[in-house]
Each structure stands twice: as C-alpha cells, then as structure tokens.
Design an enzyme around this catalytic site. Structure first.
Site, PDB file in Angstrom:
ATOM      1  CE  LYS A   9      -3.893  -2.264   2.396  1.00  0.00           C
ATOM      2  NZ  LYS A   9      -4.834  -2.144   3.539  1.00  0.00           N
ATOM      3  CE1 TYR A  49      -9.286  -2.803   0.447  1.00  0.00           C
ATOM      4  CE2 TYR A  49      -8.578  -0.747  -0.563  1.00  0.00           C
ATOM      5  CZ  TYR A  49      -8.284  -1.892   0.166  1.00  0.00           C
ATOM      6  OH  TYR A  49      -7.004  -2.134   0.591  1.00  0.00           O
ATOM      7  CG  ASN A 112      -3.573  -2.519   7.001  1.00  0.00           C
ATOM      8  OD1 ASN A 112      -3.432  -2.170   5.834  1.00  0.00           O
ATOM      9  ND2 ASN A 112      -4.642  -3.161   7.426  1.00  0.00           N
ATOM     10  CG  HIS A 115      -5.127  -6.035  -0.607  1.00  0.00           C
ATOM     11  ND1 HIS A 115      -6.345  -6.054   0.025  1.00  0.00           N
ATOM     12  CD2 HIS A 115      -5.246  -6.869  -1.679  1.00  0.00           C
ATOM     13  CE1 HIS A 115      -7.171  -6.845  -0.642  1.00  0.00           C
ATOM     14  NE2 HIS A 115      -6.526  -7.353  -1.681  1.00  0.00           N
ATOM     15  CD  GLU A 126      -8.819  -8.743  -3.970  1.00  0.00           C
ATOM     16  OE1 GLU A 126      -7.666  -9.164  -3.679  1.00  0.00           O
ATOM     17  OE2 GLU A 126      -9.686  -8.501  -3.113  1.00  0.00           O
TER      18      GLU A 126
HETATM   19  P1  IDP Z   1      -7.794  -6.956   5.209  1.00  0.00           P
HETATM   20  O1  IDP Z   1      -6.988  -5.898   4.519  1.00  0.00           O
HETATM   21  O2  IDP Z   1      -7.031  -7.593   6.333  1.00  0.00           O
HETATM   22  O3  IDP Z   1      -8.392  -7.954   4.256  1.00  0.00           O
HETATM   23  P2  IDP Z   1     -10.470  -5.815   5.422  1.00  0.00           P
HETATM   24  O4  IDP Z   1     -11.432  -6.068   6.535  1.00  0.00           O
HETATM   25  O5  IDP Z   1     -10.773  -6.410   4.094  1.00  0.00           O
HETATM   26  O6  IDP Z   1      -9.011  -6.213   5.937  1.00  0.00           O
HETATM   27  O7  IDP Z   1     -10.372  -4.224   5.279  1.00  0.00           O
HETATM   28  C1  IDP Z   1      -9.713  -3.658   4.180  1.00  0.00           C
HETATM   29  C2  IDP Z   1      -8.863  -2.511   4.672  1.00  0.00           C
HETATM   30  O8  IDP Z   1      -9.714  -1.500   5.209  1.00  0.00           O
HETATM   31  C3  IDP Z   1      -7.923  -2.882   5.835  1.00  0.00           C
HETATM   32  O9  IDP Z   1      -6.701  -3.418   5.397  1.00  0.00           O
HETATM   33  C4  IDP Z   1      -7.740  -1.549   6.516  1.00  0.00           C
HETATM   34  O10 IDP Z   1      -6.755  -0.757   5.862  1.00  0.00           O
HETATM   35  C5  IDP Z   1      -9.092  -0.890   6.333  1.00  0.00           C
HETATM   36  N1  IDP Z   1      -9.929  -1.125   7.515  1.00  0.00           N
HETATM   37  C6  IDP Z   1     -10.565  -2.254   7.863  1.00  0.00           C
HETATM   38  N2  IDP Z   1     -11.244  -2.120   9.006  1.00  0.00           N
HETATM   39  C7  IDP Z   1     -11.038  -0.841   9.397  1.00  0.00           C
HETATM   40  C8  IDP Z   1     -11.492  -0.067  10.522  1.00  0.00           C
HETATM   41  O11 IDP Z   1     -12.206  -0.536  11.395  1.00  0.00           O
HETATM   42  N3  IDP Z   1     -11.048   1.225  10.566  1.00  0.00           N
HETATM   43  C9  IDP Z   1     -10.241   1.777   9.614  1.00  0.00           C
HETATM   44  N4  IDP Z   1      -9.798   1.073   8.543  1.00  0.00           N
HETATM   45  C10 IDP Z   1     -10.187  -0.208   8.438  1.00  0.00           C
HETATM   46 MG    MG Z   2      -9.895  -7.807   2.824  1.00  0.00          MG
END
Ligand code: IDP
Ligand code: MG
Length: 138
Positions: A9, A49, A112, A115, A126
C-alpha cells in the site's frame, strides 16, 4: 498452481518497505508472476474495496489507497492465498503477531502496509481487476 493478488500500500512504498516486503515473499518461496508500480485511481479503488462501500472507513480507505503509488503483484505457490494472509498478520496491527508483516512493520489499522486477497474468489477477481494477460511472465 494457486495464485493470489498482493499489494504494498502507499504507506509501505512511502516508508521504503518495498524491498523488505518483497524479500520476505522471495525467502518464503512465492513466485512473483506479475508486478508493477502504479497509481490507483478512484474508480479502481472503489471497485477493489466494493465490499466495504457501506462501512464508515470506506471514504478514508479510498483516499488513502489513492494517495500515492502502490506495488501490485500476483504471487504463485502452493496454498499461497492462505500463506500470504498468515504472513500479513491481522488487519489491525495491534492484533498482528510479531513475525508478521503488519506485526513487525505497521502500527495503524488505517495504514497497514499490505493487501492480500482473502480467498480464492477474491484472488481471481482482484487479479483480473489489476492485471491483463500480457503482464504475466510466461
Ligand atoms: P484486510 O486488509 O485484512 O483484508 P479488510 O477487513 O478487508 O481487511 O479491510 C480492508 C482494509 O480497510 C484494511 O486493510 C484496513 O486498511 C481498512 N480497515 C478495515 N477495518 C477498518 C477499521 O475498522 N477502521 C479503519 N480502517 C479499516
Ligand atoms: Mg480484505
């Protein structure tokens, strides 16, 4: 052979973590079959997303993912979809174990670092969203 979609990212690229993260994939034995440095536009971000469209963090997430270049890639290997998710660690770096990418390199759920596709269906969708057939090595 199984394939998955992975992306470093914008925070990972900005912080100079590309080599560190690719090194982990290479050492693990994943084969990189396609890879590019690219800028994600709003439309692609919203499609990628789409499952999170109704979530409160959707707008900030789209703003973040379009905020700078990402390194998009397709990784290949036995069980690579689940293996990559294990190596990434939990979505919230506060819950990610040491030794995982997020556990070692990230502190914020908003930024984080990586992805990885969650399952086979997402991986297929994807990969097709980000790469054309001619972008893969033979
Ligand atoms: P993942 O990346 O581990 O698959 P997902 O639940 O698919 O997690 O969420 C996609 C992205 O959205 C996450 O990597 C994170 O950057 C963001 N995200 C997910 N949940 C939250 C939240 O509660 N607050 C802020 N950002 C979030
Ligand atoms: Mg995800």
């Amino acid at each position: 052979m199984e394939r998955t979609f992975c992306m470093i990212k914008p925070d990972g690229v900005r912080r100079g973590l590309v080599a560190e993260i690719l090194s982990r994939f290479e050492k693990k034995g994943f084969r990189i079959v396609a890879m590019k440095l690219m800028r994600i536009d709003r439309e692609l971000a919203e499609t990628h997303y789409a499952e999170h469209r109704e979530k409160p963090f959707f707008e900030p997430l789209v703003n973040f993912i379009t905020s700078g270049p990402v390194v998009a890639m397709v990784l290949e290997g036995p069980g690579v979809i689940a293996e990559l998710r294990k190596m990434m660690g939990a979505t919230n770096p506060a819950d990610a174990l040491p030794g995982t990418i997020r556990g070692d390199l990230a502190t914020s759920i908003d930024e984080n670092v990586v992805h990885g596709s969650a399952n086979a269906e997402d991986a297929e969708r994807e990969i097709a969203l980000f790469f054309k057939a001619e972008e893969f090595v033979a």
